[in-house]
Design an enzyme around this catalytic site. Sequence first.
Site, PDB file in Angstrom:
ATOM      1  N   SER A  16      31.505  61.092  42.933  1.00  0.00           N
ATOM      2  CA  SER A  16      31.692  59.687  43.320  1.00  0.00           C
ATOM      3  C   SER A  16      32.794  59.600  44.379  1.00  0.00           C
ATOM      4  CB  SER A  16      32.043  58.856  42.098  1.00  0.00           C
ATOM      5  OG  SER A  16      33.244  59.324  41.547  1.00  0.00           O
ATOM      6  N   GLY A  19      32.150  57.546  49.830  1.00  0.00           N
ATOM      7  CA  GLY A  19      32.037  56.627  50.961  1.00  0.00           C
ATOM      8  C   GLY A  19      30.595  56.179  51.146  1.00  0.00           C
ATOM      9  N   LYS A 189      29.774  74.649  51.760  1.00  0.00           N
ATOM     10  CA  LYS A 189      28.746  75.033  50.781  1.00  0.00           C
ATOM     11  C   LYS A 189      27.701  73.913  50.595  1.00  0.00           C
ATOM     12  CE  LYS A 189      29.317  78.537  49.071  1.00  0.00           C
ATOM     13  NZ  LYS A 189      28.988  79.867  49.677  1.00  0.00           N
ATOM     14  N   THR A 190      26.461  74.311  50.494  1.00  0.00           N
ATOM     15  CA  THR A 190      25.394  73.303  50.369  1.00  0.00           C
ATOM     16  C   THR A 190      24.761  73.259  48.972  1.00  0.00           C
ATOM     17  OG1 THR A 190      23.696  74.850  51.080  1.00  0.00           O
ATOM     18  CG2 THR A 190      24.748  73.539  52.808  1.00  0.00           C
ATOM     19  N   CYS A 384      47.555  33.484  47.689  1.00  0.00           N
ATOM     20  CA  CYS A 384      47.238  32.972  46.356  1.00  0.00           C
ATOM     21  C   CYS A 384      48.455  33.054  45.433  1.00  0.00           C
ATOM     22  CB  CYS A 384      46.020  33.694  45.787  1.00  0.00           C
ATOM     23  SG  CYS A 384      45.223  32.720  44.502  1.00  0.00           S
ATOM     24  N   GLY A 386      50.878  34.768  45.930  1.00  0.00           N
ATOM     25  CA  GLY A 386      51.989  34.802  46.894  1.00  0.00           C
ATOM     26  C   GLY A 386      52.440  33.403  47.302  1.00  0.00           C
ATOM     27  N   GLN A 388      52.052  30.759  45.108  1.00  0.00           N
ATOM     28  CA  GLN A 388      52.645  30.216  43.872  1.00  0.00           C
ATOM     29  C   GLN A 388      54.066  30.729  43.688  1.00  0.00           C
ATOM     30  OE1 GLN A 388      49.712  31.308  40.908  1.00  0.00           O
ATOM     31  NE2 GLN A 388      48.150  29.945  41.762  1.00  0.00           N
ATOM     32  N   GLU A 407      51.745  30.543  34.255  1.00  0.00           N
ATOM     33  CA  GLU A 407      51.240  31.889  33.978  1.00  0.00           C
ATOM     34  C   GLU A 407      52.360  32.787  33.457  1.00  0.00           C
ATOM     35  OE1 GLU A 407      49.415  33.711  37.428  1.00  0.00           O
ATOM     36  OE2 GLU A 407      48.162  34.993  36.159  1.00  0.00           O
ATOM     37  N   HIS A 509      42.262  32.962  49.667  1.00  0.00           N
ATOM     38  CA  HIS A 509      42.359  34.371  50.063  1.00  0.00           C
ATOM     39  C   HIS A 509      41.782  34.560  51.463  1.00  0.00           C
ATOM     40  CE1 HIS A 509      43.538  36.137  46.150  1.00  0.00           C
ATOM     41  NE2 HIS A 509      42.877  35.108  45.647  1.00  0.00           N
ATOM     42  N   GLU A 511      42.074  36.959  53.371  1.00  0.00           N
ATOM     43  CA  GLU A 511      41.686  38.352  53.638  1.00  0.00           C
ATOM     44  C   GLU A 511      40.175  38.581  53.534  1.00  0.00           C
ATOM     45  OE1 GLU A 511      43.500  37.315  51.047  1.00  0.00           O
ATOM     46  OE2 GLU A 511      43.107  38.432  49.205  1.00  0.00           O
TER      47      GLU A 511
HETATM   48  N1  GLN Z   1      47.119  34.265  38.840  1.00  0.00           N
HETATM   49  C1  GLN Z   1      47.108  33.196  39.781  1.00  0.00           C
HETATM   50  C2  GLN Z   1      46.062  32.153  39.427  1.00  0.00           C
HETATM   51  O1  GLN Z   1      45.159  32.433  38.672  1.00  0.00           O
HETATM   52  C3  GLN Z   1      46.864  33.714  41.183  1.00  0.00           C
HETATM   53  C4  GLN Z   1      45.494  34.224  41.373  1.00  0.00           C
HETATM   54  C5  GLN Z   1      45.332  35.101  42.580  1.00  0.00           C
HETATM   55  O2  GLN Z   1      46.296  35.543  43.171  1.00  0.00           O
HETATM   56  N2  GLN Z   1      44.103  35.379  42.952  1.00  0.00           N
HETATM   57  O3  GLN Z   1      46.111  31.053  39.894  1.00  0.00           O
END
Ligand code: GLN
Length: 534
Positions: A16, A19, A189-190, A384, A386, A388, A407, A509, A511
């Site tokens: 595993s 890629g 090696k194959t 997210c 980050g 809070q 939380e 998010h 990203e």
């Molecule tokens: N734990 C936080 C929430 O549920 C942030 C979630 C996160 O960073 N995706 O709101």
Amino acid sequence: MAKPAKYIFVSGGVLSGLGKGITAASIGNLLKARGLKVNIQKCDPYLNVDAGLLNPREHGECFVTHDGAETDLDLGHYERFLDEELNSDSSLMSGRVLLKVIQDERNGLYDGEDVQIIPHLTGEIQKFIMHASKGFDVHIVEIGGTVGDYEQLSFIEAIRELGLKVGRENCAYVHVVYLPYLGASNETKTKPAQNSVRELRGLGIAPDVLVARSEKKANAGVKAKLSLFCGVEEKAVALLPNAASIYEVPLTLEDTGIADVLCERLQLKAKKPDLKEWRGVVKRALATNKRKITVGVVAKYMDNSDTYMSVFEALKSAAMWEDIDLKIKWIDAEKIHSVKDLEKATSGVAGIVVPGGFGTRGLEGKIKAASYALENKLPYLGLCLGLQMAVVAAARNSGIKNATSEELNPKSKELVISTMAGQKGKERTGGTMRLGDYPCQIAKGSLAASVYGETKITERHRHRYECSNSYRKHYEAWGITASGTSPDGHLVEIIEGVDHPFFLASQFHPEFRSRPNRPHPMFKGFIAACKAEK
Ligand code: GLN
């Protein structure tokens, strides 16, 4: 009626972590470059229904699609390499199919029949695959796991049967294998690859294309040997040594000619590939005369960078487009207890990122990091969690010593971050968070508006907690503003620092929407700020 899609099934053998996902995504990239409409789907043998409850330490990041599916991280590769938005059809875990079969049985839909793996489970898998393929010229299906795994058998059987149904001219099987290298004899090696193909044939599938991964360039003669012993035409064997950048893989694969082999095999009406944009991406990725910048990522999972895959990719893409050679310094949130720790951790670092996360571990360290960045005018990007933690930090900095998030401490009287309405008691349940696309209205003249260059945006979410509205009136006094909210103004979506070079955090998010050819504006803005700070 639209023509049915042609199928490309991608399996993997020997071990595993080969890629396989990047290979499948790269094949998609090359077919799209030929003017074809391509979809891609991952079949995962786990008995989970989706990736939402999987431990990111072991399984890596949970990728979120625009329609809110919590999926395997390979979907992130697919979206980045295809530059398409996928949906929940593109992620199929065993649990989802099993659940459907069992629910159908309970609902009497099997009409008294014995419900069996073959044909019922395999039939249901095929329905999911065929449904996802609708409207596309080509549908690529990656089968997770390694051929020979007990867990994977029903997927392998399903794609074998599907091949029979749609006809050999309408589907191709690609098998990805690994070629170990023996230093003592200087040989690639194959034998393990041969054995893996034999295993696949034993399950009724003869591969049309073989992709052979290796650490180094394989010895001459390996291709002919693989062809002979694996029964795959030599022109359909692709040797794929490790690449300097994963973005190079489509180009390496293009040079092997297997995209043409697949088009020919599937009688696809393909144009000459247009890889101009992608070649530009690779050129940027491999450019050597770039300025070095180190960015700190304050994280909890230090031993598996896959946990932050999309964040890492988004940072890398932004750096590429800002002509920066980016180094990531992983900062262990659990080891940050004081300003001294932060001074040490951020020495040589041009800015810090606090990515998303769940649970209480490392939260205090993340709050301290956000507080340090806010006070010391260090570029900060919060994603997210980050955001809070940045709100908690701003509140604490201005004297509310017990400010926290529900939380972290549900009993606190100063919950500047609290559980969203309707989310209480669901903390351990799957598919219940605020997930996927939601719109956000950005305040004119804000930092967020300047990085986005627009004020109406839509971004992907995955969270359970939110900014408590009762504290919003204090934000200015805390040195932050809520510069992005839901259109009704009720939910805080973006905050930023007042009088700070770059302190930006989002409840969503970003990203997940970043692409190597189109880095996300928040990441691009962050890297540009780090560059300016240096
Ligand atoms: N734990 C936080 C929430 O549920 C942030 C979630 C996160 O960073 N995706 O709101």
